[in-house]
Every structure is written in structure tokens, then in C-alpha cells.
Design a protein around this motif. Structure first.
Motif, mmCIF file in Angstrom:
data_model
loop_
_atom_site.group_PDB
_atom_site.id
_atom_site.type_symbol
_atom_site.label_atom_id
_atom_site.label_comp_id
_atom_site.label_asym_id
_atom_site.label_seq_id
_atom_site.Cartn_x
_atom_site.Cartn_y
_atom_site.Cartn_z
ATOM 1 N N UNK A 161 32.431 -40.358 -17.366
ATOM 2 C CA UNK A 161 31.883 -39.861 -15.975
ATOM 3 C C UNK A 161 31.371 -38.229 -16.039
ATOM 4 N N UNK A 162 30.077 -38.093 -16.031
ATOM 5 C CA UNK A 162 29.599 -36.540 -15.933
ATOM 6 C C UNK A 162 29.513 -36.151 -14.634
ATOM 7 N N UNK A 163 30.162 -35.105 -14.225
ATOM 8 C CA UNK A 163 30.423 -34.382 -12.910
ATOM 9 C C UNK A 163 29.684 -33.247 -12.836
ATOM 10 N N UNK A 243 33.306 -25.281 -9.736
ATOM 11 C CA UNK A 243 34.219 -26.467 -9.271
ATOM 12 C C UNK A 243 33.320 -27.622 -9.623
ATOM 13 N N UNK A 244 33.898 -28.966 -9.742
ATOM 14 C CA UNK A 244 33.430 -29.951 -10.011
ATOM 15 C C UNK A 244 32.902 -30.783 -8.520
ATOM 16 N N UNK A 245 31.843 -31.328 -8.504
ATOM 17 C CA UNK A 245 31.357 -31.959 -7.373
ATOM 18 C C UNK A 245 32.390 -32.909 -6.646
ATOM 19 N N UNK A 267 24.222 -28.479 -14.093
ATOM 20 C CA UNK A 267 25.419 -28.302 -15.189
ATOM 21 C C UNK A 267 26.429 -29.455 -15.029
ATOM 22 N N UNK A 268 26.586 -30.040 -15.867
ATOM 23 C CA UNK A 268 27.598 -31.185 -15.836
ATOM 24 C C UNK A 268 28.960 -31.014 -16.917
ATOM 25 N N UNK A 269 30.204 -31.348 -16.322
ATOM 26 C CA UNK A 269 31.209 -31.544 -16.800
ATOM 27 C C UNK A 269 31.542 -33.055 -17.379
ATOM 28 N N UNK A 270 31.489 -33.137 -18.842
ATOM 29 C CA UNK A 270 31.716 -34.658 -19.088
ATOM 30 C C UNK A 270 33.085 -35.024 -19.114
ATOM 31 N N UNK A 271 33.552 -35.964 -18.420
ATOM 32 C CA UNK A 271 34.870 -36.417 -18.464
ATOM 33 C C UNK A 271 35.250 -37.413 -19.488
ATOM 34 N N UNK A 302 22.695 -30.422 -18.101
ATOM 35 C CA UNK A 302 23.097 -29.702 -19.551
ATOM 36 C C UNK A 302 24.673 -30.013 -19.645
ATOM 37 N N UNK A 303 24.882 -30.432 -20.763
ATOM 38 C CA UNK A 303 26.505 -30.947 -21.156
ATOM 39 C C UNK A 303 26.908 -29.935 -22.635
ATOM 40 N N UNK A 304 27.997 -29.788 -22.822
ATOM 41 C CA UNK A 304 28.303 -29.030 -24.063
ATOM 42 C C UNK A 304 27.986 -29.730 -25.222
ATOM 43 N N UNK A 305 27.923 -29.243 -26.516
ATOM 44 C CA UNK A 305 27.622 -30.156 -27.717
ATOM 45 C C UNK A 305 28.533 -31.263 -28.219
#
Length: 311
Positions: A161-163, A243-245, A267-271, A302-305
Motif C-alpha cells: 500500500x502506498x500512502x 504524516x501519512x494520510x 508524495x507517497x510512503x510505500x508500505x 513520487x516514491x523512493x527508488x
């Protein structure tokens, strides 16, 4: 040795309060206190000290914790060997307010019969989570290994999940009245991120984010937890955080904090979820499917590499 007393000790150590451990175990706080007191008498060592926020491990408690986790895992594996359908599913999350824990709780509410144990390993190094998965201390861990070469062949990492990230600011911040903000608008502002542990996935995430968009990420100083940071945001006219949504946060009404979506790009944090490649717990696949069924960040985010576009 009473294995329920050992289990109570582990949960109290992970949650930081006897009451929280009691709630998780479905017993009273008094029962947890009695179990741990009996365990301390048997071990002839004090395991906890009381603080204003709950309890903390003594040096003896810190030394006993990894062995206690092994005892609990061993008992559960022994029970699973004779009753595979009833084996407890133990999953590690980054924190109990994180998007991972929130979504996992939603899943459990929809499937109340599932035997689920949610823990939060106190470690920033993903190698610790990998070792816990390989040793069977947890069945899966919501962590990411950012270096592909560091992921053992017998451990699988599934992006689930990308948050999207949101800007969190107090009422005095220059961006407090904005409906949305862009990364470009964030450049002049200091973004405080507590707990940027070396080698952690989130430290790598924010390093890449700062480089990609020229952001001022401030991770200096000790990590006193989220509550002091929320107090700082409420009082400050220049400090912000991300913070994450889906993160669950609560603060006093007088703080008047604002969560503002970030766009152009999102900007998304990939879990991601770490689990054994061979013979994973049979109840993991429905959880992965549930996470992936949720609306996450757009594919243009955008997500990290180290996160790929494939699911």
C-alpha cells in the motif's frame, strides 16, 4: 515457568503499559501485574520500573526480552504443529498509530475470528525485522529493506500500500490556511521528522525526499515521541512535519493542528510486508489482498527508488 506470565511480560514491554497489555490479552490489569510479579520472583530480578507514562524495562528486563519472545514464539509454533488452523498470526508494525496498524485493525474488525497478534519491534534497522521473520518470532513484518542485496533469498518483500503524505502544521504556520501544498511550496520551511534512526527505511525515505525536492528535513535531537512534537507544532510558527494520510493521530482541541494534502506531485510512503518465502502463514494472503484492495496514492505519485511501480 508460566508461559502466560512470559506473554504478559512481552506485551507490557512492547506496549509500555500494563493496562494496554491487559487490553490486548483480554484480562485485567491486576492479572497482568500478578503474572509479572510472579515472574520477577521466579527470575529473582526486577523487570520493570514505573514512569509517568507507564513502565520501562530495567537492564534485567532488557536482557530477558529477546529470550521471552523466543519462549512465546516456541509455544505458539508447538501449538501450531498440532493445530495448524489455530496458529496465532503475529505481525510486526512500525507503530500502533501507523497506517499499517490502522488498516490492520480495520481488517480485524471485519474478520473478528482471526487469531491475530500485533507487535511493534523496537528497532530501526530492518535487519532486526528480517531476523525476527527468519527465526519465526513474527510471521510477517511491515518493514522495507531498501537495499535489495540485504534481503535474504528465503524472505520475500511485498509492496502492499502506498500512502500519500500530508503536511501537519499549527495555526501559526504560514501554510496553515492552505487547502493543498506542493513540494515546491515546502522548500522554504523546516520539516521536523522525529526518530530518523540510522539504517532505517524511513531515514532513507526522507533522505531521498529531501534530495529530490530540495526540502529541509530536520531529524536532529532526541526522539521524545509524537506527543511532544504535536505540542511543538501547536506553539510554533515555522515548524511542520509530515504524516501519512492513514496515520491515526489525536491532539487536544486547543492545538488546532491542520492536515494538508500534498499535490503536484503527491508524495507517497510505500508500505511493504516482509514474510517467509516458503510456507508463509496461511492467513497472510487475505491480509495482503485487503491492503492492495484499498485506494492508495496515484501511480503518478513520487516514491523512493527502492519502491517499484509493480505490485
Amino acid at each position: 515457568m508460566d508461559t502466560e506470565a512470559v506473554r504478559s511480560f512481552v506485551r507490557a514491554a512492547e506496549l509500555g503499559q500494563f493496562q494496554y497489555a491487559a487490553d490486548e490479552l483480554g484480562v485485567t490489569q491486576q492479572a497482568v501485574s500478578k503474572r509479572i510479579a510472579a515472574l520477577e520472583r521466579e527470575l529473582e530480578v526486577r523487570l520493570f520500573t514505573r514512569t509517568a507514562r507507564g513502565v520501562e524495562l530495567t537492564p534485567g528486563g532488557q536482557a530477558f526480552l529477546p529470550h521471552a519472545r523466543g519462549i512465546v514464539a516456541g509455544v505458539e509454533h508447538a501449538m501450531g504443529a498440532v493445530r495448524p488452523d489455530a496458529r496465532l498470526l503475529r505481525i510486526d508494525v512500525l507503530g500502533f498509530r501507523s497506517a499499517q496498524a490502522v488498516v490492520l485493525h480495520d481488517y480485524w474488525r471485519s474478520n473478528p475470528g482471526i487469531q491475530l497478534d500485533v507487535v511493534a519491534l523496537k528497532a530501526g534497522d530492518p535487519g532486526t525485522a528480517v531476523a525476527a521473520v527468519r527465526a519465526g518470532e513474527v510471521d510477517a513484518s511491515f518493514r522495507a529493506v531498501t537495499d535489495p542485496a540485504a534481503l535474504p533469498r528465503d524472505v520475500e518483500m511485498a509492496r502492499v500500500l502506498d500512502v500519500p503524505l500530508e503536511l501537519l502544521v499549527g495555526p501559526g504556520h504560514p501554510l496553515a490556511a492552505a487547502r493543498t501544498v506542493t513540494p515546491e511550496q515546502l522548500r522554504p520551511h523546516r520539516i521536523r521528522i522525529a526518530g530518523l534512526a540510522p539504517r532505517s527505511e524511513w531515514a532513507d525515505f526522507y533522505d531521498q525526499l529531501a534530495t529530490a525536492f530540495g526540502l529541509r528535513i530536520d531529524g536532529e535531537g532526541p526522539n521524545f515521541g509524537i506527543e511532544p512534537l504535536l505540542d511543538t507544532l501547536a506553539e510554533s510558527g515555522d515548524v511542520a512535519t509530515l504524516v501519512g494520510a492513514r496515520d491515526r493521530l489525536a491532539w487536544p482541541a486547543g492545538h488546532d493542528l491542520r492536515r494538508i494534502p500534498i499535490v503536484d506531485p503527491v508524495l507517497a510512503y510505500p508500505h511493504a510486508l516482509l514474510m517467509p518465502r516458503a510456507n508463509p502463514h496461511p492467513r497472510l494472503r487475505p491480509i495482503i489482498d485487503y491492503f492492495r484492495s484499498l485506494a492508495g496514492a496515484p501511480r503518478t505519485a513520487w516514491v523512493p527508488s527502492w519502491a517499484t511501480s509493480r505490485r
